[in-house]
Motif scaffolding. Structure first.
Motif, mmCIF file in Angstrom:
data_model
loop_
_atom_site.group_PDB
_atom_site.id
_atom_site.type_symbol
_atom_site.label_atom_id
_atom_site.label_comp_id
_atom_site.label_asym_id
_atom_site.label_seq_id
_atom_site.Cartn_x
_atom_site.Cartn_y
_atom_site.Cartn_z
ATOM 1 N N GLY A 175 12.457 11.284 5.142
ATOM 2 C CA GLY A 175 12.205 11.247 3.712
ATOM 3 C C GLY A 175 10.846 10.704 3.321
ATOM 4 N N HIS A 176 9.904 10.627 4.273
ATOM 5 C CA HIS A 176 8.559 10.118 3.981
ATOM 6 C C HIS A 176 7.576 11.292 3.918
ATOM 7 C CE1 HIS A 176 9.789 5.967 4.387
ATOM 8 N NE2 HIS A 176 10.276 6.193 5.597
ATOM 9 N N SER A 177 7.747 12.157 2.921
ATOM 10 C CA SER A 177 6.862 13.318 2.825
ATOM 11 C C SER A 177 5.423 12.901 2.569
ATOM 12 C CB SER A 177 7.333 14.261 1.712
ATOM 13 O OG SER A 177 7.290 13.617 0.449
ATOM 14 N N ASP A 178 5.228 11.731 1.931
ATOM 15 C CA ASP A 178 3.873 11.260 1.660
ATOM 16 C C ASP A 178 3.134 10.946 2.964
ATOM 17 O OD1 ASP A 178 5.711 9.269 2.089
ATOM 18 O OD2 ASP A 178 5.323 8.213 0.216
ATOM 19 N N ILE A 179 3.858 10.414 3.951
ATOM 20 C CA ILE A 179 3.235 10.164 5.256
ATOM 21 C C ILE A 179 2.906 11.494 5.937
ATOM 22 C CG2 ILE A 179 3.686 9.306 7.598
ATOM 23 C CD1 ILE A 179 5.032 6.909 6.450
ATOM 24 N N ALA A 180 3.799 12.487 5.792
ATOM 25 C CA ALA A 180 3.566 13.793 6.415
ATOM 26 C C ALA A 180 2.303 14.449 5.861
ATOM 27 C CB ALA A 180 4.780 14.698 6.194
ATOM 28 N N VAL A 181 2.154 14.446 4.534
ATOM 29 C CA VAL A 181 0.969 15.043 3.909
ATOM 30 C C VAL A 181 -0.286 14.253 4.273
ATOM 31 C CG1 VAL A 181 -0.159 15.553 1.709
ATOM 32 C CG2 VAL A 181 2.256 16.040 2.001
ATOM 33 N N VAL B 18 0.852 -1.188 0.000
ATOM 34 C CA VAL B 18 0.000 0.000 0.000
ATOM 35 C C VAL B 18 0.887 1.238 0.000
ATOM 36 C CG1 VAL B 18 -1.672 1.321 1.362
ATOM 37 C CG2 VAL B 18 -1.873 -1.158 1.200
ATOM 38 N N PRO B 19 0.595 2.254 -0.818
ATOM 39 C CA PRO B 19 1.394 3.478 -0.806
ATOM 40 C C PRO B 19 1.419 4.102 0.586
ATOM 41 C CG PRO B 19 -0.093 3.468 -2.678
ATOM 42 C CD PRO B 19 -0.497 2.313 -1.806
ATOM 43 N N PRO B 20 2.569 4.606 1.034
ATOM 44 C CA PRO B 20 2.655 5.242 2.352
ATOM 45 C C PRO B 20 1.634 6.360 2.552
ATOM 46 C CG PRO B 20 4.845 4.868 1.481
ATOM 47 C CD PRO B 20 3.884 4.527 0.366
ATOM 48 N N ILE B 21 1.239 7.061 1.449
ATOM 49 C CA ILE B 21 0.257 8.133 1.587
ATOM 50 C C ILE B 21 -1.054 7.599 2.149
ATOM 51 C CG2 ILE B 21 -0.433 7.842 -0.831
ATOM 52 C CD1 ILE B 21 -0.577 11.127 1.145
ATOM 53 N N VAL B 22 -1.446 6.376 1.763
ATOM 54 C CA VAL B 22 -2.693 5.795 2.247
ATOM 55 C C VAL B 22 -2.582 5.449 3.723
ATOM 56 C CG1 VAL B 22 -4.322 3.880 1.992
ATOM 57 C CG2 VAL B 22 -3.302 4.938 -0.031
ATOM 58 N N ILE B 23 -1.416 4.915 4.133
ATOM 59 C CA ILE B 23 -1.203 4.645 5.548
ATOM 60 C C ILE B 23 -1.223 5.954 6.341
ATOM 61 C CG2 ILE B 23 0.431 3.725 7.238
ATOM 62 C CD1 ILE B 23 -0.913 1.580 5.604
ATOM 63 N N GLY B 24 -0.653 7.008 5.740
ATOM 64 C CA GLY B 24 -0.690 8.318 6.400
ATOM 65 C C GLY B 24 -2.097 8.842 6.545
ATOM 66 N N LEU B 25 -2.935 8.598 5.522
ATOM 67 C CA LEU B 25 -4.320 9.074 5.547
ATOM 68 C C LEU B 25 -5.191 8.304 6.534
ATOM 69 C CD1 LEU B 25 -4.866 9.475 1.709
ATOM 70 C CD2 LEU B 25 -5.164 11.317 3.371
#
Length: 312
Positions: A226-232, A34-41
């Protein structure tokens, strides 16, 4: 415990908790493909928003609707203005196209939802239930469409031990964020009282920022790693969670009347909507939120806090 010890322990728990959560969430994302952005969301956002949910639900049950509203909208303003602003100043934040097309407009719509509910002067139970159901639908939709996102990674094989360790890291990280923010806010409130600050100023500054400390710590650590996708994803997901789950759940427990609250709540909701709106052009312009745009977020947040303090 002494206020100085609570402050020190709070900071330590926040930093450690954020680090654990980002490490564990990154591993889980890789394990599921799963893309890190989805885990971040989802996972990261909901974990870091646990304090807001607890505060809003408790306030609603105690008949303090103004606290529920102020907590949800104030935290959302801090999440974008302070958390995303500081993260962008630390390092420009890359934003994938899917976020610009889907999650950011969704946040904008959610930010407009409750002001529409305000129009009759009452947040009814059915409105809270509708918002809560929307939060569940958003979570399911995010997870179901995860594999169809751009740049979806290949699934990484993890041993049972690695899965267990990753889940344990996430659990320990969330616990550290919750307890750390509680200790830090408690210690800071006592320090502020000793310095003669009013409860109003304490609420607008220390307590409001305090409930956003988990998001701040997690986003900054994510940027450093370096996980900007998790930050957003953390910021956008947390703001959606705060309104649909935290505030929606609070209103489901006890309807909230806006009588006697004045125009302050409209200012809070309006600033939250403005910040959510700015994410779209900032992210769309060059698929990155750059440092000067982070400075704009911070300036709006500073002006909001200054206005709120002066307005009393």
């Amino acid at each position: 415990m002494p206020f100085w010890l609570a402050i020190l322990l709070g900071f330590a728990a926040l930093v450690a908790g954020a680090d654990f959560l980002v490490r564990g969430a990154s591993k889980i994302a890789a394990g599921f493909g799963v893309p890190p952005i989805v885990i971040g969301l989802t996972l990261v956002a909901y974990g870091t928003s646990a304090p807001e949910f607890a505060v809003s639900a408790t306030a609603a049950l105690r008949g303090a609707g103004a606290i529920s509203l102020g907590n949800a909208f104030g935290s959302n303003v801090a999440n974008i203005g302070l958390v995303l602003g500081l993260s962008a100043l630390l390092r420009p934040i890359a934003v994938e196209d899917t976020v610009v097309r889907r999650e950011a407009p969704l946040l904008l719509g959610v930010a407009l939802l409750f002001p529409l509910f305000f129009l009759d002067g009452l947040l009814a139970r059915w409105e809270g239930l509708a918002a809560f159901a929307g939060g569940i639908a958003f979570t399911v939709w995010s997870l179901k469409t995860a594999r169809r996102r751009e740049n979806a990674p290949e699934r990484t094989r993890l041993s049972p031990g690695s899965w267990l360790l990753s889940v344990a890291f996430c659990g320990a990280g969330i616990a550290g964020l919750i307890y750390g923010s509680d200790w830090l806010v408690s210690g800071a409130r006592e320090l502020a009282a000793r310095l003669g600050m009013s409860e109003r100023v304490i609420g607008l500054t220390i307590v409001a920022v305090g409930t956003s400390l988990p998001e701040l710590a997690t986003s900054v650590v994510a940027m450093v790693r370096g996980h900007s996708d998790i930050a957003v994803g953390n910021v956008i997901g947390s703001n959606i969670f705060n309104l649909l789950f935290a505030l929606g759940g609070a209103v489901s427990l006890a309807p909230i009347s806006l009588a006697g609250m004045g125009y302050g709540i409209w200012v809070d909701a309006g600033v939250g909507f403005l910040l959510a709106l700015l994410i779209l052009p900032f992210a769309r312009s060059h698929k990155t939120i750059v440092r000067w745009e982070g400075a704009v977020f911070l300036a709006i947040y500073a002006a909001y806090v200054a206005y709120s303090v002066l307005a009393g």
